[in-house]
Design an enzyme around this catalytic site. Structure first.
Site, PDB file in Angstrom:
ATOM      1  N   ARG A  18       0.821  -1.219   0.000  1.00 42.83           N
ATOM      2  CA  ARG A  18       0.000   0.000   0.000  1.00 42.83           C
ATOM      3  C   ARG A  18       0.852   1.264   0.000  1.00 42.83           C
ATOM      4  O   ARG A  18       0.598   2.185  -0.774  1.00 42.83           O
ATOM      5  CB  ARG A  18      -0.966   0.001   1.183  1.00 42.83           C
ATOM      6  CG  ARG A  18      -2.041  -1.079   1.067  1.00 42.83           C
ATOM      7  CD  ARG A  18      -2.951  -1.111   2.274  1.00 42.83           C
ATOM      8  NE  ARG A  18      -2.159  -1.366   3.464  1.00 42.83           N
ATOM      9  CZ  ARG A  18      -2.525  -1.034   4.702  1.00 42.83           C
ATOM     10  NH1 ARG A  18      -3.670  -0.422   4.918  1.00 42.83           N
ATOM     11  NH2 ARG A  18      -1.756  -1.311   5.730  1.00 42.83           N
ATOM     12  N   ASN A  36      -6.111  -2.956   2.107  1.00 40.97           N
ATOM     13  CA  ASN A  36      -6.043  -4.403   2.301  1.00 40.97           C
ATOM     14  C   ASN A  36      -7.463  -4.949   2.391  1.00 40.97           C
ATOM     15  O   ASN A  36      -8.346  -4.299   2.960  1.00 40.97           O
ATOM     16  CB  ASN A  36      -5.302  -4.749   3.590  1.00 40.97           C
ATOM     17  CG  ASN A  36      -3.809  -4.585   3.478  1.00 40.97           C
ATOM     18  OD1 ASN A  36      -3.254  -4.553   2.382  1.00 40.97           O
ATOM     19  ND2 ASN A  36      -3.142  -4.473   4.605  1.00 40.97           N
TER      20      ASN A  36
END
Length: 88
Positions: A18, A36
C-alpha cells in the site's frame, strides 16, 4: 480521465504494497486509494490520465520487491473526480 479498480492477489499484504503504491501514484500524478482486503488481497482504485493509470496498473502486476503477485483483476469504472491518494 479514466478510472480503473484493481484487485491484486498473492502475498501482497505485509510487504509495504500500500505505501509503495501510494508513492508510485504520487510520482505518476494518479488519484485514488488502496486498501487491504480481509481475503488477503489488496484492492485499489486509480483515477487520472490514461497513460499514468495504465502505468500504475502495470506496476501492480509486480508490486514492491517483497510482493509475490499471482494475479491482478482490472475493472473499468466511471471517473468520480477524486483528488489525492489515500491508504485505507
Amino acid at each position: 480521465m479514466i478510472r480503473r479498480r484493481v484487485v491484486v492477489h498473492g502475498a501482497v499484504q505485509g510487504v509495504f504494497f500500500r505505501a509503495s503504491c501510494q508513492q508510485e501514484a504520487s510520482r505518476l500524478g494518479v488519484a485514488g486509494w488502496v486498501a487491504n482486503r480481509p481475503d488477503g488481497a489488496v484492492e485499489a482504485a486509480f483515477e487520472g490520465e490514461s497513460g499514468a493509470v495504465t502505468a500504475l496498473v502495470d506496476w501492480c502486476r509486480q508490486g514492491p520487491p517483497r510482493a509475490e503477485v499471482e494475479a491482478v483483476d482490472v475493472t473499468d469504472e466511471e471517473p468520480e473526480g477524486i483528488r489525492g491518494f489515500d491508504v485505507r
